[in-house]
Enzyme design. Structure first.
Site, PDB file in Angstrom:
ATOM      1  N   SER A  42      -0.762   4.114  -2.456  1.00 41.20           N
ATOM      2  CA  SER A  42       0.228   4.927  -1.728  1.00 41.20           C
ATOM      3  C   SER A  42       1.448   5.071  -2.626  1.00 41.20           C
ATOM      4  CB  SER A  42       0.563   4.292  -0.382  1.00 41.20           C
ATOM      5  OG  SER A  42       1.341   3.143  -0.511  1.00 41.20           O
ATOM      6  N   HIS A 152      -4.583   1.296   2.537  1.00 41.04           N
ATOM      7  CA  HIS A 152      -5.139   0.056   1.992  1.00 41.04           C
ATOM      8  C   HIS A 152      -6.311  -0.483   2.790  1.00 41.04           C
ATOM      9  CE1 HIS A 152      -1.036  -0.914  -0.083  1.00 41.04           C
ATOM     10  NE2 HIS A 152      -1.647   0.125  -0.603  1.00 41.04           N
ATOM     11  N   GLU A 161       1.287  -2.131   6.224  1.00 45.23           N
ATOM     12  CA  GLU A 161       1.379  -3.584   6.011  1.00 45.23           C
ATOM     13  C   GLU A 161       2.165  -4.277   7.123  1.00 45.23           C
ATOM     14  OE1 GLU A 161       3.067  -4.190   2.092  1.00 45.23           O
ATOM     15  OE2 GLU A 161       1.911  -2.515   1.294  1.00 45.23           O
ATOM     16  N   GLU A 202      -4.999  -5.558  -0.114  1.00 38.50           N
ATOM     17  CA  GLU A 202      -4.059  -6.619  -0.488  1.00 38.50           C
ATOM     18  C   GLU A 202      -4.397  -7.948   0.179  1.00 38.50           C
ATOM     19  OE1 GLU A 202      -0.082  -5.063  -0.005  1.00 38.50           O
ATOM     20  OE2 GLU A 202      -0.359  -3.694  -1.682  1.00 38.50           O
ATOM     21  N   ASP A 238       5.605  -2.756   6.258  1.00 37.89           N
ATOM     22  CA  ASP A 238       5.745  -1.612   5.347  1.00 37.89           C
ATOM     23  C   ASP A 238       4.996  -0.463   6.011  1.00 37.89           C
ATOM     24  OD1 ASP A 238       5.828   0.313   3.398  1.00 37.89           O
ATOM     25  OD2 ASP A 238       4.807  -0.869   1.841  1.00 37.89           O
ATOM     26  N   GLU A 281       9.961  -1.516   5.550  1.00 37.14           N
ATOM     27  CA  GLU A 281       9.857  -0.783   4.281  1.00 37.14           C
ATOM     28  C   GLU A 281       9.327   0.626   4.532  1.00 37.14           C
ATOM     29  OE1 GLU A 281       7.798  -3.095   1.321  1.00 37.14           O
ATOM     30  OE2 GLU A 281       7.084  -1.328   0.243  1.00 37.14           O
ATOM     31  N   ASP A 308      10.980   1.931  -1.092  1.00 41.52           N
ATOM     32  CA  ASP A 308       9.928   1.819  -2.109  1.00 41.52           C
ATOM     33  C   ASP A 308       9.679   3.222  -2.688  1.00 41.52           C
ATOM     34  OD1 ASP A 308       7.663   1.371  -3.621  1.00 41.52           O
ATOM     35  OD2 ASP A 308       6.365   0.841  -1.960  1.00 41.52           O
ATOM     36  N   LYS A 333       8.722  -2.240  -8.876  1.00 43.89           N
ATOM     37  CA  LYS A 333       7.367  -2.243  -9.430  1.00 43.89           C
ATOM     38  C   LYS A 333       7.470  -1.657 -10.835  1.00 43.89           C
ATOM     39  CE  LYS A 333       5.163  -1.166  -4.940  1.00 43.89           C
ATOM     40  NZ  LYS A 333       4.808  -0.037  -4.050  1.00 43.89           N
ATOM     41  N   HIS A 361       3.892  -6.429  -6.309  1.00 41.25           N
ATOM     42  CA  HIS A 361       2.586  -6.075  -6.892  1.00 41.25           C
ATOM     43  C   HIS A 361       2.227  -4.639  -6.505  1.00 41.25           C
ATOM     44  CE1 HIS A 361       0.225  -7.057  -2.951  1.00 41.25           C
ATOM     45  NE2 HIS A 361       1.372  -6.459  -2.694  1.00 41.25           N
ATOM     46  N   LYS A 385       6.657  -9.932  -3.299  1.00 42.85           N
ATOM     47  CA  LYS A 385       5.638  -9.387  -2.416  1.00 42.85           C
ATOM     48  C   LYS A 385       4.349  -9.278  -3.225  1.00 42.85           C
ATOM     49  CE  LYS A 385       5.136  -5.231   0.376  1.00 42.85           C
ATOM     50  NZ  LYS A 385       5.225  -3.777   0.216  1.00 42.85           N
TER      51      LYS A 385
END
Ligand code: PGA
Ligand code: ZN
Length: 409
Positions: A42, A152, A161, A202, A238, A281, A308, A333, A361, A385
């Site tokens: 994403s 994910h 998340e 994840e 998130d 997030e 993000d 990131k 990550h 994270k």
């Protein structure tokens, strides 16, 4: 110091079974640094572009190797500037964000070896000009993504998340114990109620038939079995809202909802109140600036509003976020921007603006890579994270922080 002697690269598979690259930088004194490149699913629209692995390998071994061979490796900023200039695009699409990142980070690893330093010590030196004594290091709090949806997972949960976040006052080892215990308790509860315990990219569970409220209430239930919510641990999300934003609406299919900005905001507000969220997030699509303003204005006193996709580790976008008060925390990131120097400048700027730093990550990771663990310790990041406390490519990051803690305390 030492000059760059050789740069080579090759293809490897990442945790999703996609091809990525791993680059090896050798200095004239024989020191070697190896860096693999993670990949997101994403992605923000303004992230550095990764080229196909074969092409990236070719670029590293020809154009980049030619340009950097013989250059002083400890001049990280100068080397990164060469890469940025040679690329010449705002999103690294010419040489590839993946080619560039692998070289930029591998150079720093080779230098750490050459100087006889741990990577976090060398990064600390690059970041602040001095090495902080081991006993004065600040360790990040781990943020565990234990229930997955969005891009994910193959379930039908829109939000990406759901996280458990130990209290900031708890030390890293104990925080790992908390995350691990809640994860396994949640697993037992899911089994008991007949939900699937397959996991997403994840490592968090990806049960079918869940809503955001159901996800949070199951996590809260699991947490309460061994810990005190609000004291030992907290919850976060998130949303990765870009993935369910369609034609101006936030489409939450599992609840048959099509929400406009205000209704989406009210939706989060209800979750925040019920579950006392401390971390949210990407609640809005990166171009929905009014949504971000609304979220930060209402929530910033109560919780972290984390950017993000909105900032993509890019100082230019960060400036806008600071000026317009769109968030109070940022994700970092390195592969979103490409070079180590740009990553460090971004962190410094965010820290100076009083924002919380979350080193992160990607959903597609590689098994041995622990760069972000050292980076988090080196810059005194608030959070790390790295996914659920399971799966090799996730726990290797947490275990590296634990190793640094054990070596210094
Ligand atoms: P990604 O997701 O690595 O797939 O981009 C992580 C995130 O959105 O934080
Ligand atoms: Zn995110």
């Amino acid at each position: 110091m030492s000059k760059v002697r050789k740069i080579s690269s090759h293809k490897i598979l990442n945790s999703r079974g996609d091809w990525t690259i791993e680059t090896e930088v050798t200095l004239e004194d024989g020191s070697v640094g190896v860096q693999a490149v993670p990949e997101g699913a994403s992605k923000g629209e303004n992230e550095a572009i990764g080229l196909p692995a074969d092409k990236a390998v070719e670029i590293v071994e020809t154009v980049i190797a030619d340009a950097l061979s013989g250059e002083e490796a400890s001049e990280q900023e100068a080397l990164d500037e060469v890469l940025i200039q040679m690329d010449g695009t705002p999103n690294k699409s010419h040489l590839g964000g993946n080619s560039i990142m692998s070289v930029s980070l591998a150079v720093s690893k080779a230098c750490a070896v050459s100087k006889g330093l741990e990577l976090y010590e060398y990064l600390n030196l690059l970041y602040s000009g001095r090495i902080v004594d081991g006993d004065k290091l600040k360790f990040p709090t781990p943020v565990f993504n234990i229930l997955n949806g969005g891009k994910h997972a193959r379930n039908h949960l829109s939000f990406q998340e759901f996280m458990v976040i130990p209290s900031r006052s708890i030390n890293f080892e104990k925080a790992l114990e908390i995350g691990d215990k809640v994860y396994h308790t949640l697993e037992e509860n899911l089994v008991a109620q007949g939900s699937q315990t397959g996991v997403g990219d994840e490592g968090g569970f990806a049960p079918e038939g869940f809503t955001a409220a159901k996800a949070l209430s199951e996590i809260r239930k699991a947490a309460k079995q061994n810990f005190t919510v609000g004291k030992d641990l907290f919850f976060g999300m998130d949303a990765a809202a870009e993935s369910f934003y369609k034609n101006g609406k936030y489409c939450i299919e599992e609840e048959a909802l099509e929400l406009d900005r205000v209704n989406m905001f009210e939706y989060y507000k209800a979750l925040q109140t019920e579950y006392e969220l401390v971390y949210l997030e990407d609640p809005f699509y990166e171009k929905d600036i009014e949504g971000w303003k609304m979220a930060n204005k209402e929530f910033s006193k109560k919780m972290m509003v984390v950017a993000d996709d909105l900032v993509v580790t890019n100082s230019g976008f960060l400036e806008n976020v600071i000026k317009n008060e769109l968030a109070n925390a940022v994700i970092v990131k390195p592969n979103q921007v490409g070079t180590l120097s740009e990553t460090l400048r971004f962190i410094k700027k965010a820290q100076e603006a009083g924002m919380s730093i979350v080193i992160s990550h990607r959903s597609g990771e590689t098994g041995e890579d622990t760069f972000i663990a050292d980076l988090a310790v080196a810059v005194g990041a608030d959070f790390l994270k790295a996914g659920a406390p399971v799966r090799g490519e996730r726990v290797v990051k947490y275990n590296r922080v634990l190793e640094i803690l054990n070596e210094t305390h």
